[in-house]
Motif scaffolding. Structure first.
Motif, short mmCIF file in Angstrom:
data_model
loop_
_atom_site.label_atom_id
_atom_site.label_comp_id
_atom_site.label_asym_id
_atom_site.label_seq_id
_atom_site.Cartn_x
_atom_site.Cartn_y
_atom_site.Cartn_z
N LEU A 274 0.80 -1.21 0.00
CA LEU A 274 0.00 0.00 0.00
C LEU A 274 0.84 1.27 0.00
CD1 LEU A 274 -2.70 1.43 0.12
CD2 LEU A 274 -2.68 1.14 2.61
N GLU A 275 1.87 1.34 0.80
CA GLU A 275 2.63 2.58 0.91
C GLU A 275 3.29 2.94 -0.42
OE1 GLU A 275 5.96 4.84 3.66
OE2 GLU A 275 5.25 2.84 4.22
N ASP A 276 3.93 1.98 -1.09
CA ASP A 276 4.54 2.28 -2.38
C ASP A 276 3.50 2.72 -3.41
OD1 ASP A 276 7.07 1.74 -1.49
OD2 ASP A 276 7.17 -0.27 -2.34
N LEU A 277 2.36 2.04 -3.42
CA LEU A 277 1.30 2.39 -4.35
C LEU A 277 0.81 3.81 -4.07
CD1 LEU A 277 -0.87 1.38 -6.49
CD2 LEU A 277 -2.31 0.91 -4.50
N ALA A 278 0.49 4.10 -2.82
CA ALA A 278 -0.11 5.38 -2.47
C ALA A 278 0.84 6.54 -2.68
CB ALA A 278 -0.60 5.34 -1.03
N ARG A 279 2.12 6.34 -2.55
CA ARG A 279 3.08 7.45 -2.73
C ARG A 279 3.38 7.72 -4.20
NH1 ARG A 279 3.98 9.23 1.88
NH2 ARG A 279 4.11 7.94 3.75
N ASN A 280 2.94 6.83 -5.06
CA ASN A 280 3.23 7.01 -6.48
C ASN A 280 1.98 7.22 -7.33
OD1 ASN A 280 6.30 6.47 -7.07
ND2 ASN A 280 5.72 5.03 -5.45
N LEU A 281 0.85 7.44 -6.69
CA LEU A 281 -0.39 7.73 -7.39
C LEU A 281 -0.93 9.07 -6.92
CD1 LEU A 281 -2.30 4.32 -7.33
CD2 LEU A 281 -1.48 5.52 -9.35
#
Length: 252
Positions: free
Chosen positions: A71-78
């Motif tokens: 989740l963290e990687d996804l949320a920081r790149n969207l």
């Protein structure tokens, strides 16, 4: 119960909106401050956002929001200017699994439900759901929330405005389930419609942006309460709060 949040305004990363705030959805999943029913929202979570083609995208999981390693990687790149997030505490009698996590697709509108409707499986026999006299086979999940999302979607398909569609669904269900809790959230690429019918709901506006949430994600000072049995219609530029046009003993 559940907790949910919507944002409209200049594009921001999903992490800035949902993960980074001091009392964002991650903390609300295990330590909500204003939740009146239930204690932990650990039965799944979901994110929804609009991309450049103005079609919503969703990411939903059946695990607690704190337990997803991606989740963290996804949320920081969207990034998006129209975002929805929700954490789930499943109602008794509702399905588990990713398909039962909000946001749901309500005719192209992202939909979330914070609350509970008892005996929801009987509703098609008791009211005009717009979906026939039995549970439709195309429901995203067997849950009260998914049924209400489909009811809103059916009214949108008939040409009703989002605010009218959401209010009509609350009215239909309240007529036979006056004790239901129906904080509904319907979010398009440039509008938010939300109801307060049974639990907390707040909003914050400023500098061409608006947040609508179950509870404040940071200090309380900038947030305003939506009164009980009211609906909020919001864009990034303005917000209108008005009574739900429903006559029941509970709303009197």
């Amino acid at each position: 119960m559940c907790r949910h949040l919507a944002y409209l305004g200049p594009p921001r990363t999903l992490a800035e909106l949902l993960l980074d705030p001091q009392h964002g959805l991650v903390e609300q999943s295990f330590a909500p401050r204003r939740q009146e029913h239930g204690r932990v929202n650990a039965d799944g979570f979901g994110l929804g956002w609009w991309t450049g083609d103005r079609r919503p995208a969703r990411y939903r999981r059946a695990v607690p929001v704190w337990a997803d390693p991606n989740l963290e990687d996804l949320a920081r790149n969207l990034s998006s200017g129209a975002v929805v997030g929700a954490v789930r505490d499943a109602s008794t009698g509702s399905a588990l699994g990713e398909a039962a996590a909000a946001p749901f697709d309500a005719g192209g509108i992202l939909f979330s439900h914070n609350g509970s409707v008892e005996d929801w499986r009987d509703l098609p026999e008791q009211i005009d759901t717009g979906l026939g006299r039995s549970l439709p086979p195309g429901l995203e999940a067997l849950s009260d929330s998914a049924l209400m999302a489909a009811m809103v979607g059916a009214r949108l398909a008939d040409g009703r405005a989002v605010g009218d569609a959401v209010a009509a669904v609350v009215a239909r269900i309240a007529a036979v389930r006056p004790e239901a809790r129906m904080n509904l959230l319907a979010v398009g690429p440039d509008s938010i419609v939300a109801t307060r019918w049974g639990d907390s709901l707040v909003y914050r506006r400023g500098e061409g942006r608006v947040w609508v949430a179950s509870e404040p994600t940071d200090g309380d000072d900038d947030w305003r309460e939506v009164p009980q049995y009211h609906l909020i219609l919001a864009t990034a530029a303005e917000a209108e709060v008005r009574p739900l046009p429903i006559e029941t003993d509970r709303a009197a």
